[in-house]
Design a protein around this motif. Structure first.
Motif, PDB file in Angstrom:
ATOM      1  N   LEU A 149       0.337  -0.389   5.605  1.00 46.40           N
ATOM      2  CA  LEU A 149      -0.463   0.187   6.706  1.00 46.40           C
ATOM      3  C   LEU A 149      -1.721   0.179   6.565  1.00 46.40           C
ATOM      4  CD1 LEU A 149       1.884   3.118   7.603  1.00 46.40           C
ATOM      5  CD2 LEU A 149       1.735   1.167   8.905  1.00 46.40           C
ATOM      6  N   ILE A 152      -3.000  -3.232   7.542  1.00 46.51           N
ATOM      7  CA  ILE A 152      -3.005  -3.028   8.887  1.00 46.51           C
ATOM      8  C   ILE A 152      -4.352  -2.556   9.435  1.00 46.51           C
ATOM      9  CG2 ILE A 152      -1.969  -2.232  10.922  1.00 46.51           C
ATOM     10  CD1 ILE A 152      -0.521  -4.637   9.824  1.00 46.51           C
ATOM     11  N   LEU A 248       4.767  -8.034   8.360  1.00 43.80           N
ATOM     12  CA  LEU A 248       5.708  -7.616   8.895  1.00 43.80           C
ATOM     13  C   LEU A 248       7.049  -8.050   8.275  1.00 43.80           C
ATOM     14  CD1 LEU A 248       6.697  -5.946  11.328  1.00 43.80           C
ATOM     15  CD2 LEU A 248       6.592  -7.941  12.730  1.00 43.80           C
ATOM     16  N   PHE A 266       4.977  -0.711  12.826  1.00 46.03           N
ATOM     17  CA  PHE A 266       3.860  -1.749  12.442  1.00 46.03           C
ATOM     18  C   PHE A 266       2.933  -2.226  13.818  1.00 46.03           C
ATOM     19  CE2 PHE A 266       5.426  -1.249   8.242  1.00 46.03           C
ATOM     20  CZ  PHE A 266       4.565  -1.599   7.312  1.00 46.03           C
TER      21      PHE A 266
END
Length: 315
Positions: A149, A152, A248, A266
């Protein structure tokens, strides 16, 4: 699981696009834009689950193929805006709904196949045996997802800077027209579509993809040539976009029997970070200027160093 989430999500987006074309107030524009986002959020987790189930074990390739379609559409959007909307007005957004309508028609037979082949099919003895559980302990799994995360966050904060403010940056620094800036944004987004195909399930690719963007993102605010800026943006988009399929798929391997949960987490976090990032960067652009945004956002890919802390699932 819901097979009909696929055409339903597309239909909601279609109605949002039609409403966007004819909204008569700023509040209406915001509401219709939100509606397109709701449709996308309904569609993506279920589509990602189906992609994984239908991959035949080649999850990295399947996820990249799935997302290259989305990134290609994302790239064509500004180009179509430059051709249809900028010269002729916002009502021409209604033509975009045609793409969503075609997608709904395509999704209906796919949803039937998905429901028949995966959701209604009884589990085989082999499938029941394979359900062994997570490859890592719960504590290490939570840690790995937290690191993903963070990655991301770094990717989509930088993407928010480019997709939302790149056109303003080009107009401000090089004096290009709105139409020209949209075409140059297409070049960057086309690079993200191509780069998505480079993504895969290996942790070392996650590292190389995000951190490898840093030389281009750091150099871009300091070049005085339009051509050099476009080339650097293309290289940054190419490198950065290859990370998401790998991230992912890595997360899906951490929770192999919670594909919908992982995909929703996600995709949702990616979309949310992009939205919040756009607002934060816009506030900074108002107070500090557009050049400050690109100097600051250039450091975002350096957060890719966090990939060092990902456990090696190959073992």
């Amino acid at each position: 699981p819901s097979a009909w989430a696929l055409p339903a999500g597309m239909a909601v987006t279609m109605f949002g696009l039609l409403g966007l074309a004819y909204a008569s107030s700023f509040a209406g524009v915001l509401a219709m834009t939100a509606l397109t986002g709701i449709g996308s959020s309904v569609f993506h987790p279920e589509a990602s689950r189906l992609t994984s189930l239908a991959s035949g074990g080649h999850r990295g390739l399947a996820q990249s193929l799935f997302q290259v379609g989305g990134n290609l559409g994302y790239a064509l959007g500004p180009l179509l805006v430059a051709v249809l909307v900028a010269p002729y007005g916002r009502a021409h957004f209604a033509w975009f709904a045609v793409f969503a309508l075609v997608a709904v028609a395509i999704m209906v037979p796919i949803s039937r196949w998905y429901k028949r082949s995966f959701l209604d099919a009884p589990a085989t003895d082999e499938a029941k045996t394979v359900r062994a559980g997570m490859p890592l302990s719960l504590r290490r799994t939570v840690w790995a997802i937290a690191v993903l995360l963070v990655l991301i966050f770094s990717k989509y904060m930088y993407m928010a800077a480019l997709t939302n403010y790149y056109t303003f940056y080009l107009i401000h620094k090089f004096g290009v027209t709105i139409g020209q800036s949209q075409i140059l944004l297409f070049v960057f987004l086309a690079a993200t579509a191509f780069g998505t195909m480079l993504g895969g399930p290996a942790g070392d690719r996650i590292w190389a993809s995000i951190l490898g963007t840093a030389p281009f993102s750091l150099a871009m605010p300091h070049v005085d040539s339009l051509v050099a800026t476009v080339v650097l943006s293309f290289c940054a988009g190419l490198m950065l976009s290859s990370a998401f399929p790998a991230i992912l798929v890595y997360a899906q391997e951490l929770l192999p029997y919670q594909l919908g949960l992982v995909s929703g987490l996600f995709f949702g976090f990616a979309f949310g970070v992009a939205g919040i990032g756009a607002a934060v960067l816009g506030d900074l652009a108002d107070s500090r200027g557009i050049d400050f945004i690109y100097n600051l956002s250039g450091f975002m890919p350096l957060i890719g160093l966090a990939a060092w802390f990902l456990p090696n699932l190959k073992k």
